[in-house]
Motif scaffolding. Structure first.
Motif, mmCIF file in Angstrom:
data_model
loop_
_atom_site.group_PDB
_atom_site.id
_atom_site.type_symbol
_atom_site.label_atom_id
_atom_site.label_comp_id
_atom_site.label_asym_id
_atom_site.label_seq_id
_atom_site.Cartn_x
_atom_site.Cartn_y
_atom_site.Cartn_z
ATOM 1 N N VAL A 278 0.832 -1.204 0.000
ATOM 2 C CA VAL A 278 0.000 0.000 0.000
ATOM 3 C C VAL A 278 0.863 1.250 0.000
ATOM 4 O O VAL A 278 0.675 2.166 -0.806
ATOM 5 C CB VAL A 278 -0.976 0.012 1.203
ATOM 6 C CG1 VAL A 278 -1.666 1.372 1.317
ATOM 7 C CG2 VAL A 278 -2.015 -1.081 1.064
ATOM 8 N N HIS A 279 1.833 1.321 0.941
ATOM 9 C CA HIS A 279 2.665 2.520 1.005
ATOM 10 C C HIS A 279 3.881 2.435 0.084
ATOM 11 O O HIS A 279 4.359 3.453 -0.409
ATOM 12 C CB HIS A 279 3.105 2.810 2.449
ATOM 13 C CG HIS A 279 3.830 1.691 3.123
ATOM 14 N ND1 HIS A 279 3.188 0.625 3.690
ATOM 15 C CD2 HIS A 279 5.151 1.480 3.334
ATOM 16 C CE1 HIS A 279 4.073 -0.200 4.225
ATOM 17 N NE2 HIS A 279 5.271 0.295 4.025
ATOM 18 N N ALA A 349 -6.352 -14.837 -1.445
ATOM 19 C CA ALA A 349 -4.912 -14.615 -1.311
ATOM 20 C C ALA A 349 -4.349 -13.932 -2.554
ATOM 21 O O ALA A 349 -3.502 -13.040 -2.459
ATOM 22 C CB ALA A 349 -4.198 -15.944 -1.070
ATOM 23 N N LEU A 350 -4.827 -14.322 -3.728
ATOM 24 C CA LEU A 350 -4.358 -13.708 -4.968
ATOM 25 C C LEU A 350 -4.835 -12.265 -5.101
ATOM 26 O O LEU A 350 -4.146 -11.421 -5.675
ATOM 27 C CB LEU A 350 -4.856 -14.520 -6.169
ATOM 28 C CG LEU A 350 -4.340 -15.954 -6.289
ATOM 29 C CD1 LEU A 350 -4.997 -16.653 -7.473
ATOM 30 C CD2 LEU A 350 -2.830 -15.974 -6.441
ATOM 31 N N ALA A 351 -6.022 -11.982 -4.564
ATOM 32 C CA ALA A 351 -6.588 -10.633 -4.696
ATOM 33 C C ALA A 351 -5.894 -9.618 -3.804
ATOM 34 O O ALA A 351 -5.883 -8.418 -4.108
ATOM 35 C CB ALA A 351 -8.086 -10.668 -4.375
ATOM 36 N N ARG A 352 -5.317 -10.058 -2.703
ATOM 37 C CA ARG A 352 -4.781 -9.122 -1.705
ATOM 38 C C ARG A 352 -3.672 -8.212 -2.248
ATOM 39 O O ARG A 352 -3.740 -6.987 -2.097
ATOM 40 C CB ARG A 352 -4.285 -9.903 -0.485
ATOM 41 C CG ARG A 352 -5.405 -10.395 0.406
ATOM 42 C CD ARG A 352 -4.862 -11.161 1.597
ATOM 43 N NE ARG A 352 -5.926 -11.503 2.526
ATOM 44 C CZ ARG A 352 -6.426 -10.687 3.437
ATOM 45 N NH1 ARG A 352 -5.955 -9.464 3.540
ATOM 46 N NH2 ARG A 352 -7.395 -11.064 4.241
ATOM 47 N N ALA A 356 -3.861 -4.088 -2.878
ATOM 48 C CA ALA A 356 -2.923 -3.167 -2.231
ATOM 49 C C ALA A 356 -2.284 -2.221 -3.242
ATOM 50 O O ALA A 356 -2.110 -1.026 -2.968
ATOM 51 C CB ALA A 356 -1.843 -3.963 -1.495
ATOM 52 N N ILE A 357 -1.929 -2.741 -4.417
ATOM 53 C CA ILE A 357 -1.329 -1.892 -5.443
ATOM 54 C C ILE A 357 -2.346 -0.865 -5.932
ATOM 55 O O ILE A 357 -2.012 0.307 -6.177
ATOM 56 C CB ILE A 357 -0.793 -2.754 -6.600
ATOM 57 C CG1 ILE A 357 0.361 -3.634 -6.104
ATOM 58 C CG2 ILE A 357 -0.314 -1.882 -7.760
ATOM 59 C CD1 ILE A 357 0.853 -4.642 -7.114
#
Length: 545
Positions: A278-279, A349-352, A356-357
């Motif tokens: 995210v950051h 798990a693949l979506a996380r 975030a991006i």
């Protein structure tokens, strides 16, 4: 993967591994001490609290992490960001605690959840304040890139909870003792975290007044969209628990939560990546490095798939051994919902990392829309299936909701401006999973001793999976060493040297027909032996997911 991002991921993963071990040891202990019924009540309270805290803290924690990480030339930018979000954190924490107390005293809690839960909500009101500052300080440190400080705080939080909760529950304090553990631990982390933040930025920034050019409106807009996003995500996590308690007894909730706990173990690496991305990707977006973002996203998708899939296959193969051994014989009903949850847990798990991006880009309308559709599917299926099928209905509904997240967030990512499937090799990853599942499951069924199976199947299964991944091209031979090169020395330096050697000669390596033939023969032998064991063991069909 960028090395600075990789080092952040390693820091977070290291902490998450420790937290995972602590959780793995403490959760079955709490289950046994509380019993399935009280464990169900405890899980329900935490689900309600998590949903409530969305409106208290979600916009603050995501906002401070994102805007601190942005490379802005404004004077005293960090001080103004920390002060802005600290003022907001104090205001919302106080308001959230007061509203919860009022809801309890005026009978709203009794009407909604029953009189037996009223006392617990007073503890939750105090927890609102301590949890707010615990999360604010940790995310502020992450915004500064100080994962080496923020992640040990998470370990302290978990250790503090266990040190207080387990003795209190053992002495008969029940659910109240478990909640007291959260209260004490979050208070400790909040105090330590505020001291660490003060060393970087004086907390007197609380009283500083930024200039008119300070982007308050942009921050508040991001906060509102972030709250919407987190609310939809939390509905995926907790709506099944809340609804299951409405239609089934507390023991069913406790057993279903046990299944969820095991399924969510698959997420510890994807969650670490999500936490850092995210950051970390905010800086890449601010520099318009779109090709690098797509490359990072697609490779992360592939690595996440392979790591999570091998864990899911192993957990499915060992489910009838692991669940009773881990939680006790009382938790045997959790096996079926666990198997039903695993495919969806892989999809989530693949979506996380993709989510975030997208968050790092800052425009959240597409991620919110994608998550909203998945959440709506999840709610509709839970409403439809739980009254008829109980735990199994909740597991199917949640698994479909989880899995749809990957599909919708791939569409969202392309709208945002990057392609998470460019080098994901999903077909090869699926083929790897299918080929490796046969000998892994057969091996688990062939070993009669539960403890021996738990000792042998994970390492052997991992080796089998990697072999098939190399055989079908889901993984290049140099790539594991590239990931390991981000680890501390001596692992990092040795892996880096191995990566350089393999990367330089990779084309020659892959062109050697004898090596490809060897992998093919080994893979075919494993596949045939797995099929043979499966045909000989009629009980194999009972553990296939």
């Amino acid at each position: 993967m960028n090395r600075s991002i990789a080092s952040g991921v390693v820091s977070v993963v290291s902490a998450k591994v420790i937290v995972l071990v602590i959780t793995a040891l403490s959760t079955p202990l709490l289950y046994r001490l509380l019993g399935a019924s009280e464990f169900g009540e405890y899980s329900f309270l935490l689900s309600v609290f998590a949903i409530y805290m969305i409106f208290v803290s979600s916009g603050i924690t995501d906002g401070v992490r994102k805007f601190l990480a942005e490379d802005r030339a404004a004077a005293n930018w960090s001080e103004h960001v920390v002060g802005f979000y600290l003022r907001l954190a104090i205001l919302l924490a106080g308001l959230g605690a007061v509203l919860l107390v009022l809801a309890t005293r005026t009978g709203i809690v009794e009407f909604a959840f029953g009189s037996e839960l009223q006392l617990y909500f007073y503890v939750l009101a105090a927890l609102v304040v301590t949890a707010q500052f615990r999360d604010y300080t940790r995310k502020t440190l992450m915004g500064f890139g100080l994962e080496r400080y923020s992640e040990p705080l998470k370990i302290i939080d978990k250790l503090g909870f266990v040190a207080v909760a387990v003795p209190l529950v053992y002495l008969g304090a029940g659910v109240l003792g478990a909640l007291a553990g959260h209260l004490v631990a979050s208070t400790l982390v909040a105090v330590i975290g505020l001291v660490l933040v003060h060393r970087r930025v004086p907390l007197s920034c609380l009283f500083s007044r930024p200039t008119e050019r300070f982007p308050r409106k942009q921050m508040l807009t991001f906060n509102s969209m972030s709250i919407a996003l987190i609310f939809l995500l939390m509905s995926l996590y907790h709506i099944d628990i809340v609804m299951l308690r409405r239609f089934r007894e507390s023991a069913a909730v406790g057993n279903y939560k046990a299944a969820l706990t095991l399924a969510e173990f698959l997420w510890f690496i994807p969650m670490a990546i999500q936490t850092v991305f995210v950051h970390s990707t905010s800086e890449l977006w601010s520099q318009n490095r779109l090709r690098e973002i797509s490359n990072l996203a697609s490779r992360t998708t592939r690595y996440t798939f392979l790591l999570t899939a091998v864990m899911a296959v192993g957990l499915a193969a060992l489910s009838d051994v692991a669940v009773p051994l881990y939680f006790g014989e009382e938790a045997t009903p959790a096996i079926t919902p666990l198997l039903l949850l695993l495919p969806g847990a892989l999809g989530f798990a693949l979506a996380r990392p993709i989510l975030a991006i997208s968050q790092g880009e800052g425009s959240l309308q597409y991620p919110v829309a994608a998550t909203g559709v998945a959440a709506l599917i999840n709610v509709i299926l839970n409403v439809t299936l739980i009254p008829m099928f109980g735990m199994s209905g909740a597991a199917v509904a949640t698994s479909v909701g989880y899995g749809s997240m990957f599909v919708f967030h791939c569409v969202s990512a392309r709208r945002v401006g990057f392609d998470p499937l460019a080098d994901a090799r999903l077909g090869r990853a699926l083929l790897t999973t299918g080929l490796a599942a046969v000998p892994i499951v057969a091996l688990a069924r062939a070993i009669a001793s539960p403890l021996l199976a738990l000792a042998v199947v994970p390492p052997v299964g991992f080796a089998i999976f990697i072999m098939f991944a190399l055989l079908v091209g889901a993984l290049d031979p140099a790539e594991p060493f590239e990931v390991l090169s981000a680890f501390p020395d001596p692992i990092g330096s040795k892996a880096d040297a191995a990566y350089d050697r393999l990367a330089g000669s990779e084309s020659d390596w892959m062109s050697r027909s004898w090596l490809q033939s060897l992998l093919f023969v080994a893979g075919l032998s494993l596949l045939l032996s797995g099929l043979a064991l499966g045909l000989l063991d009629p009980g194999l069909q009972n553990v296939m997911p």
